[in-house]
Design an enzyme around this catalytic site. Structure first.
Site, PDB file in Angstrom:
ATOM      1  N   ARG A  37     -14.080 -37.387 -57.041  1.00 52.85           N
ATOM      2  CA  ARG A  37     -14.399 -37.537 -58.544  1.00 52.85           C
ATOM      3  C   ARG A  37     -14.151 -38.529 -59.460  1.00 52.85           C
ATOM      4  O   ARG A  37     -14.665 -38.807 -60.523  1.00 52.85           O
ATOM      5  CB  ARG A  37     -14.067 -35.878 -59.284  1.00 52.85           C
ATOM      6  CG  ARG A  37     -14.818 -34.858 -58.361  1.00 52.85           C
ATOM      7  CD  ARG A  37     -14.688 -33.611 -59.278  1.00 52.85           C
ATOM      8  NE  ARG A  37     -13.451 -33.389 -59.866  1.00 52.85           N
ATOM      9  CZ  ARG A  37     -12.861 -32.150 -60.046  1.00 52.85           C
ATOM     10  NH1 ARG A  37     -13.662 -31.261 -59.945  1.00 52.85           N
ATOM     11  NH2 ARG A  37     -11.792 -31.981 -60.423  1.00 52.85           N
ATOM     12  N   HIS A  42      -2.066 -23.239 -35.302  1.00 49.37           N
ATOM     13  CA  HIS A  42      -1.287 -24.270 -34.301  1.00 49.37           C
ATOM     14  C   HIS A  42      -0.679 -23.212 -33.175  1.00 49.37           C
ATOM     15  O   HIS A  42      -0.936 -23.735 -31.875  1.00 49.37           O
ATOM     16  CB  HIS A  42      -0.118 -24.764 -35.181  1.00 49.37           C
ATOM     17  CG  HIS A  42      -0.613 -25.681 -36.215  1.00 49.37           C
ATOM     18  ND1 HIS A  42      -1.867 -26.446 -36.279  1.00 49.37           N
ATOM     19  CD2 HIS A  42      -0.063 -26.090 -37.357  1.00 49.37           C
ATOM     20  CE1 HIS A  42      -1.930 -27.111 -37.405  1.00 49.37           C
ATOM     21  NE2 HIS A  42      -1.007 -26.792 -38.045  1.00 49.37           N
ATOM     22  N   LYS A  69      -8.197 -27.496 -42.004  1.00 43.64           N
ATOM     23  CA  LYS A  69      -7.686 -26.136 -41.911  1.00 43.64           C
ATOM     24  C   LYS A  69      -6.933 -25.845 -43.304  1.00 43.64           C
ATOM     25  O   LYS A  69      -6.841 -26.936 -44.023  1.00 43.64           O
ATOM     26  CB  LYS A  69      -6.512 -25.839 -40.687  1.00 43.64           C
ATOM     27  CG  LYS A  69      -5.202 -26.329 -41.218  1.00 43.64           C
ATOM     28  CD  LYS A  69      -4.277 -25.901 -40.213  1.00 43.64           C
ATOM     29  CE  LYS A  69      -3.164 -24.876 -40.677  1.00 43.64           C
ATOM     30  NZ  LYS A  69      -1.868 -25.453 -41.288  1.00 43.64           N
ATOM     31  N   GLU A 103      10.614 -26.189 -38.118  1.00 39.97           N
ATOM     32  CA  GLU A 103      10.748 -27.620 -38.989  1.00 39.97           C
ATOM     33  C   GLU A 103      11.912 -27.595 -39.938  1.00 39.97           C
ATOM     34  O   GLU A 103      12.388 -26.562 -40.382  1.00 39.97           O
ATOM     35  CB  GLU A 103       9.895 -27.740 -39.918  1.00 39.97           C
ATOM     36  CG  GLU A 103       8.172 -27.806 -39.475  1.00 39.97           C
ATOM     37  CD  GLU A 103       7.042 -27.681 -40.401  1.00 39.97           C
ATOM     38  OE1 GLU A 103       6.694 -28.832 -40.762  1.00 39.97           O
ATOM     39  OE2 GLU A 103       6.541 -26.841 -40.792  1.00 39.97           O
ATOM     40  N   ASP A 133      -0.117 -20.364 -42.311  1.00 34.68           N
ATOM     41  CA  ASP A 133      -0.011 -21.782 -42.163  1.00 34.68           C
ATOM     42  C   ASP A 133       0.216 -22.361 -40.751  1.00 34.68           C
ATOM     43  O   ASP A 133      -0.472 -23.499 -40.246  1.00 34.68           O
ATOM     44  CB  ASP A 133       1.329 -22.236 -42.964  1.00 34.68           C
ATOM     45  CG  ASP A 133       1.412 -23.825 -42.977  1.00 34.68           C
ATOM     46  OD1 ASP A 133       0.389 -24.391 -43.350  1.00 34.68           O
ATOM     47  OD2 ASP A 133       2.247 -24.246 -43.009  1.00 34.68           O
ATOM     48  N   HIS A 153      -4.772 -30.343 -36.086  1.00 31.87           N
ATOM     49  CA  HIS A 153      -4.037 -31.524 -35.654  1.00 31.87           C
ATOM     50  C   HIS A 153      -3.205 -31.747 -34.504  1.00 31.87           C
ATOM     51  O   HIS A 153      -3.005 -32.306 -33.787  1.00 31.87           O
ATOM     52  CB  HIS A 153      -3.284 -32.497 -36.614  1.00 31.87           C
ATOM     53  CG  HIS A 153      -1.947 -31.954 -37.270  1.00 31.87           C
ATOM     54  ND1 HIS A 153      -1.796 -30.855 -37.937  1.00 31.87           N
ATOM     55  CD2 HIS A 153      -0.886 -32.306 -37.182  1.00 31.87           C
ATOM     56  CE1 HIS A 153      -0.402 -30.468 -38.164  1.00 31.87           C
ATOM     57  NE2 HIS A 153       0.108 -31.472 -37.559  1.00 31.87           N
ATOM     58  N   LYS A 165      -2.199 -33.693 -30.685  1.00 30.19           N
ATOM     59  CA  LYS A 165      -0.740 -34.108 -30.332  1.00 30.19           C
ATOM     60  C   LYS A 165      -0.930 -34.437 -28.836  1.00 30.19           C
ATOM     61  O   LYS A 165      -1.123 -33.420 -28.094  1.00 30.19           O
ATOM     62  CB  LYS A 165       0.267 -33.111 -30.684  1.00 30.19           C
ATOM     63  CG  LYS A 165       0.520 -33.276 -32.206  1.00 30.19           C
ATOM     64  CD  LYS A 165       1.646 -31.957 -32.720  1.00 30.19           C
ATOM     65  CE  LYS A 165       1.943 -32.042 -33.952  1.00 30.19           C
ATOM     66  NZ  LYS A 165       3.140 -32.111 -34.529  1.00 30.19           N
ATOM     67  N   LYS A 198      10.184 -22.911 -41.688  1.00 35.51           N
ATOM     68  CA  LYS A 198      10.633 -24.053 -42.368  1.00 35.51           C
ATOM     69  C   LYS A 198      11.963 -24.126 -42.860  1.00 35.51           C
ATOM     70  O   LYS A 198      12.581 -22.782 -42.856  1.00 35.51           O
ATOM     71  CB  LYS A 198       9.675 -24.176 -43.709  1.00 35.51           C
ATOM     72  CG  LYS A 198       8.327 -24.618 -43.572  1.00 35.51           C
ATOM     73  CD  LYS A 198       7.700 -25.142 -44.843  1.00 35.51           C
ATOM     74  CE  LYS A 198       6.131 -25.417 -44.594  1.00 35.51           C
ATOM     75  NZ  LYS A 198       6.151 -26.635 -43.665  1.00 35.51           N
TER      76      LYS A 198
HETATM   77  C1  BG6 Z   1       0.616 -28.302 -41.077  1.00 34.12           C
HETATM   78  C2  BG6 Z   1       1.184 -27.303 -42.004  1.00 34.12           C
HETATM   79  O1  BG6 Z   1      -0.578 -27.797 -40.609  1.00 34.12           O
HETATM   80  O2  BG6 Z   1       1.687 -28.500 -39.834  1.00 34.12           O
HETATM   81  C3  BG6 Z   1       2.506 -27.838 -42.499  1.00 34.12           C
HETATM   82  O3  BG6 Z   1       0.373 -27.043 -43.140  1.00 34.12           O
HETATM   83  C4  BG6 Z   1       3.433 -28.301 -41.304  1.00 34.12           C
HETATM   84  O4  BG6 Z   1       3.130 -26.787 -43.322  1.00 34.12           O
HETATM   85  C5  BG6 Z   1       2.618 -29.235 -40.285  1.00 34.12           C
HETATM   86  O5  BG6 Z   1       4.403 -28.783 -41.817  1.00 34.12           O
HETATM   87  C6  BG6 Z   1       3.412 -29.445 -39.148  1.00 34.12           C
HETATM   88  O6  BG6 Z   1       2.850 -30.443 -38.544  1.00 34.12           O
HETATM   89  P1  BG6 Z   1       3.714 -31.712 -37.802  1.00 34.12           P
HETATM   90  O7  BG6 Z   1       2.718 -32.467 -37.234  1.00 34.12           O
HETATM   91  O8  BG6 Z   1       4.515 -32.277 -39.013  1.00 34.12           O
HETATM   92  O9  BG6 Z   1       4.497 -30.948 -36.663  1.00 34.12           O
END
Ligand code: BG6
Length: 451
Positions: free
Chosen positions: A44, A224, A132, A200, A219, A162, A166, A322
């Site tokens: 934008r 995932h 997502k 994480e 999330d 994603h 991987k 997290k």
């Molecule tokens: C994302 C989540 O899809 O994946 C994040 O929204 C998360 O919260 C992330 O940290 C983790 O992905 P990666 O590739 O860092 O392991």
């Protein structure tokens, strides 16, 4: 399918573009699979073509200079409101050859842009890449699927996850189906329970606007972890083409349900202040933009059952959080005891385990062996293997498939809906406060009462 010639990034000024898309594209262009592509950035705010090219160029370190120049020279920036048909029309006219639209936008804006596209005539073969979260619950995911169906055939929709990009997740397929030694063991006959842990050490990272409404279950587990579960447990597909592979995943997920139908076989927790390595993390509740009344969890666990011949009766525990100290990203198959341990052996009282590490990419097998001092005193040994890293970042792999027009590593519409169906009872149980919200200090492995 023919290759994509123009990649349009809607939301070119945003965080996703600079943090993930452009660096991912750079790893693709730097690899043997990279070839020229025309990039159109759309957002934008005003930006000159030169400023956009500088921004893209910055992410391209490591890319062969001639290829980088070719991509940059053909790249342009368009200022446009993507919810406006006239503006979107200008964007599509600027594209040449087969085009992919990447919606690097907040989900609500993506929906509005798709509604606008529904009023327009779209170029043949156009591919739509949707980030997502895909919807916010089963009903909204269904509605978004119906809207997308009006725009293009399913094979031209890329629902990006994603994790499917991987190499370590894709490696599940090679390990399982290109070796004879694992597959015969992976069934309820031999496996007592399975854990999928994706933890994480990062905290909120300034993402309250999104995360505080999502939480760890939505999330991570809804997307995932369920996809990782599907790849780790599905039946062998005849081919790794998009229909067979995604068909096998869909079939597995259709057989998956919460262990207890009411969703109460689940746990949730939120981190308080703590330290990870040298980093001090504030409590989740004191982060900017967090609303205490939402009761958002930062650690979620749910147990699922897979109702089929191979897995009936085996609990699968999916856990993601997290701010975890010493985080693990792995799938662990724990095997049943042997039917009879020959009398005279002193057993070590543990079960054999196969661990497949996602980050870092490892595999290890815990085995019982004869003791070195007393051979009838059994001991534990671990066989470890480490896999080399891939040259592509996950977004590089996702973009490689997208630019090839091959949707194999994207989430099919029915799979996205199954994932919402599986977590829905847990979300409902939590909303009704039927499961307590525990807490854990950042930097620990979760609430003490869970161990
Ligand atoms: C994302 C989540 O899809 O994946 C994040 O929204 C998360 O919260 C992330 O940290 C983790 O992905 P990666 O590739 O860092 O392991």
């Amino acid at each position: 399918p023919s290759r994509i010639e123009t990649l349009v990034i809607l939301g070119a000024g945003g965080d996703l573009t600079s943090r993930l898309l452009l660096p991912g594209l750079a790893t693709l262009l730097a690899s043997s699979r990279g070839s020229a592509i025309r990039l159109i950035g759309v957002d934008r705010d005003p930006m000159s073509d030169a400023a956009w090219q500088r921004r893209v160029g910055k992410a391209f370190s490591g890319v062969d200079a001639r290829l980088a120049d070719r991509v940059l020279e053909s790249s342009v920036y368009l200022q446009a409101d993507v919810t406006d048909a006239e503006a979107l029309g200008r964007v599509l006219t600027a594209a040449t050859g087969r085009v992919a639209l990447f919606f690097a936008l907040p989900p609500a804006v993506t929906v509005l842009a798709c509604r606008t596209l529904a009023t327009m005539k779209l170029p043949d073969g156009i591919v739509l890449a949707i980030e997502k979260p895909f919807g916010t619950d089963l009903a909204s995911a269904r509605a978004l699927n119906r809207l997308l169906q009006k725009l293009v055939p399913e094979e031209q929709v890329f629902r990006v996850d994603h994790f499917l990009g991987k190499s370590t997740v894709i490696n599940l397929l090679g390990l399982r189906f290109a070796n004879r030694i694992f597959e015969p063991l992976l069934s309820a006959q031999n496996v007592a329970h399975v854990e999928v842990n994706i933890e994480e050490d990062l905290g909120l990272e300034g993402r309250a606007g999104y995360y505080d409404r999502a939480g760890a279950l939505v999330d991570m587990i809804q997307s995932h972890l369920l996809l990782v579960l599907a790849l780790a447990t599905m039946e062998p597909p005849a081919t790794v083409g998009s229909e067979d592979l995604r068909g096998a995943m869909a079939q597995l997920l259709r057989a998956t349900r919460p262990w207890k139908k009411d969703g109460t076989e689940s746990r949730r927790a939120r981190y308080t202040a703590g330290t990870i390595g040298r980093r001090k993390l504030p409590a989740y509740l004191s982060e900017d933009g967090v609303d205490r009344s939402r009761n958002t969890e930062t650690l979620a666990e749910m147990t699922v059952a897979i109702d089929n011949w191979r897995w009936a009766g085996v609990p699968f525990v999916l856990r993601s959080g997290k701010a975890i100290g010493d985080p693990r990203q792995e799938i662990v198959f724990t095997f049943r005891d042997v039917p009879h341990l020959p009398t005279g052996f002193h057993g070590p009282g543990r079960q054999a385990r196969l661990r497949i590490g996602i980050k870092p990419a490892t595999m290890s097998l815990d085995l019982v062996t004869n003791g070195r001092d007393d051979p009838f005193d059994l001991e534990w040994d671990t066989l470890d293997a480490e896999f080399g890293p891939s040259e592509l970042k996950p977004y590089g792999e996702v973009l490689a498939e997208l630019l090839d027009g091959d949707p194999t590593l994207s989430v099919r519409g029915d799979i996205a809906e199954e994932c919402w169906r599986i977590v829905a009872p847990v979300l409902a149980a939590w909303r009704a406060d039927r499961v307590p919200l525990d807490s854990y200090p950042a930097g620990t492995r979760g609430p003490r009462s869970w161990h």
